[in-house]
Design a protein around this motif. Structure first.
Motif, PDB file in Angstrom:
ATOM      1  N   ALA A 287     -12.547 -13.456  -4.569  1.00 33.17           N
ATOM      2  CA  ALA A 287     -12.916 -13.111  -3.199  1.00 33.17           C
ATOM      3  C   ALA A 287     -14.423 -13.240  -2.997  1.00 33.17           C
ATOM      4  O   ALA A 287     -14.885 -13.709  -1.945  1.00 33.17           O
TER       5      ALA A 287
ATOM      6  N   VAL B 216      -4.944  -8.267   3.315  1.00 35.88           N
ATOM      7  CA  VAL B 216      -4.905  -8.071   1.869  1.00 35.88           C
ATOM      8  C   VAL B 216      -5.048  -6.587   1.555  1.00 35.88           C
ATOM      9  O   VAL B 216      -5.941  -5.908   2.081  1.00 35.88           O
TER      10      VAL B 216
ATOM     11  N   LYS C  28      -7.761  -5.368   4.152  1.00 33.61           N
ATOM     12  CA  LYS C  28      -8.882  -6.230   4.505  1.00 33.61           C
ATOM     13  C   LYS C  28      -8.360  -7.552   5.059  1.00 33.61           C
ATOM     14  O   LYS C  28      -7.352  -8.077   4.597  1.00 33.61           O
TER      15      LYS C  28
ATOM     16  N   VAL D 212      -6.268  -3.712  -0.733  1.00 27.88           N
ATOM     17  CA  VAL D 212      -7.325  -3.545  -1.740  1.00 27.88           C
ATOM     18  C   VAL D 212      -7.382  -2.074  -2.152  1.00 27.88           C
ATOM     19  O   VAL D 212      -7.811  -1.225  -1.369  1.00 27.88           O
TER      20      VAL D 212
ATOM     21  N   SER E 109     -17.413 -10.185   1.383  1.00 27.44           N
ATOM     22  CA  SER E 109     -16.582  -9.540   0.361  1.00 27.44           C
ATOM     23  C   SER E 109     -17.108  -8.133   0.110  1.00 27.44           C
ATOM     24  O   SER E 109     -18.249  -7.801   0.484  1.00 27.44           O
TER      25      SER E 109
ATOM     26  N   GLY F 295      -4.441  -9.889  -5.112  1.00 26.04           N
ATOM     27  CA  GLY F 295      -5.084  -9.922  -3.802  1.00 26.04           C
ATOM     28  C   GLY F 295      -6.442 -10.571  -3.850  1.00 26.04           C
ATOM     29  O   GLY F 295      -6.818 -11.340  -2.964  1.00 26.04           O
ATOM     30  N   ASP F 296      -7.212 -10.280  -4.898  1.00 24.07           N
ATOM     31  CA  ASP F 296      -8.534 -10.877  -5.039  1.00 24.07           C
ATOM     32  C   ASP F 296      -8.439 -12.385  -5.215  1.00 24.07           C
ATOM     33  O   ASP F 296      -9.290 -13.137  -4.747  1.00 24.07           O
TER      34      ASP F 296
ATOM     35  N   CYS G  71       0.834  -1.205   0.000  1.00 19.57           N
ATOM     36  CA  CYS G  71       0.000   0.000   0.000  1.00 19.57           C
ATOM     37  C   CYS G  71       0.870   1.256   0.000  1.00 19.57           C
ATOM     38  O   CYS G  71       0.634   2.203  -0.756  1.00 19.57           O
TER      39      CYS G  71
ATOM     40  N   ASP H 253      -4.075  -5.660  -7.436  1.00 21.52           N
ATOM     41  CA  ASP H 253      -5.485  -5.798  -7.089  1.00 21.52           C
ATOM     42  C   ASP H 253      -5.986  -7.188  -7.468  1.00 21.52           C
ATOM     43  O   ASP H 253      -6.662  -7.870  -6.684  1.00 21.52           O
TER      44      ASP H 253
ATOM     45  N   GLN I 193       0.966 -10.291  -3.183  1.00 17.40           N
ATOM     46  CA  GLN I 193       0.853  -9.051  -3.948  1.00 17.40           C
ATOM     47  C   GLN I 193       2.178  -8.332  -4.165  1.00 17.40           C
ATOM     48  O   GLN I 193       2.316  -7.581  -5.119  1.00 17.40           O
TER      49      GLN I 193
ATOM     50  N   SER J  69     -14.191 -12.258  -9.748  1.00 18.21           N
ATOM     51  CA  SER J  69     -13.862 -12.034  -8.334  1.00 18.21           C
ATOM     52  C   SER J  69     -13.786 -13.345  -7.555  1.00 18.21           C
ATOM     53  O   SER J  69     -14.806 -13.925  -7.174  1.00 18.21           O
TER      54      SER J  69
END
Length: 333
Positions: A221, A126, A119, A128, A233, A271-272, A104, A268, A277, A219
């Motif tokens: 997630a 994770v 999250k 996001v 989610s 992570g999903d 991040c 992104d 990441q 997705s």
């Protein structure tokens, strides 16, 4: 051996996990020594002991966060936003939390709920990026003048005619004079950019059905949340935000892209999907710039005047037919 890159630093940090089932809360309870007052003021004011201890543990890696963050973001501001999110993250593994926060920071996004979120999925933290995070990186590219993202409600005035020249192809007049209930439910999400050059990108328009298809197909997630029965989610908890974010993400096909924005998309998606990441952090992978250049070429084509795009391809001129010697004799006969 000196750790010269962010990737090296993160890998070193994430290999120090004390036990497979340890959490940030476990590690925070072992923090010793005074907490740096300049970084811990907001946490002390909150009075949440577990989050305070977790932040004190994270502050031991303050230099790593400082190096990862771009110069315009102060580490105290970043850690203050982290502190607000920590109560929901103390059951994550230390390695995953450090990794998510460093990723991040490397993108220069604040985990404040608008630009980015950290999250928890099980014991894994994770990173996001949210819609405003994508907008922020678009501006940083230097090629985008303004970004417009919105939602059309049932009683708004709007029109969409893709074959018309910009900006007449899409108009939206929100009925802000009406109470929210009277505006009706959202029916479309849209996104477009005005370039620094003055050209305007294609308008991305997504219906609710479009968004649901994106959710169901891409997705992981969302699928994990459905299978677990938790329904936690972001597609469950804030469908409209993910709807708008999906429109923004589709802009990458029609706007000039920076390597950093390409990397954000990859992080992104990773992570999903539940993947690591940090391998997608920008600046270390040269192929990201190649991806960005290809996206830029596609964007330039989409921004060319309508009459140029609709002009038929030039046809090869036919050459005069050559007559062979045998043909000429035959002709004389």
């Amino acid at each position: 051996m000196s750790l010269s890159t962010l990737k090296d630093r993160v890998r070193a940090a994430t290999t120090e996990q004390p036990a497979a089932d340890a959490t940030v809360q476990d590690l925070a309870e072992d923090v010793k020594g005074p907490v740096p007052a300049q970084l811990h003021t907001s946490a002390q004011a909150e009075g949440d002991d577990v989050a305070d201890q977790a932040l004190a543990w994270l502050e031991q890696y303050g230099n790593d966060f400082t190096r990862a963050l771009p110069s315009h973001i102060d580490v105290k501001v970043f850690l203050s936003a982290v502190r607000a999110a920590l109560p929901g993250l103390v059951h994550c593994t230390p390695a995953s939390l450090r990794q998510a926060l460093l990723t991040c920071a490397r993108f220069g996004l604040i985990p404040d709920g608008r630009h980015a979120v950290i999250k928890r999925e099980g014991k894994t933290a994770v990173f996001v990026p949210m819609a405003q995070g994508y907008v922020e990186l678009m501006y940083r590219s230097g090629r985008v003048g303004s970004v417009h993202v919105g939602m059309v409600h049932e009683n708004d005035e709007w029109s969409f005619e893709p074959s018309a020249p910009a900006p007449l192809d899409f108009t939206h007049k929100p009925r802000v004079d009406l109470p929210k209930k009277e505006r009706g439910a959202p029916i479309l999400a849209y996104a477009f950019c005005w370039m620094a050059s003055g050209a305007r990108s294609q308008v991305i328009v997504l219906s609710r059905e479009d968004a649901e298809e994106i959710r169901d197909e891409y997705s992981a997630a969302y699928r994990r949340a459905v299978e677990s029965g938790k329904a936690d989610s972001f597609w469950h908890t804030d469908f409209n935000a993910m709807w708008k974010k999906s429109a923004l993400r589709r802009l990458h096909k029609v706007v000039p892209m920076s390597a950093e924005l390409v990397a954000l998309l990859k992080a992104d998606e990773a992570g999903d999907a539940g993947e690591v990441q940090i391998i997608h952090a920008p600046a270390e992978e040269t192929h990201l710039q190649d991806d960005a250049d290809e996206a830029h070429e596609r964007a330039e084509e989409s921004q060319s005047p309508q009459e140029t795009r609709n002009r038929p391809l030039p046809r090869k001129r036919s050459q005069p037919r050559r007559t062979t010697r045998k043909g000429r004799k035959g002709a004389r006969r």
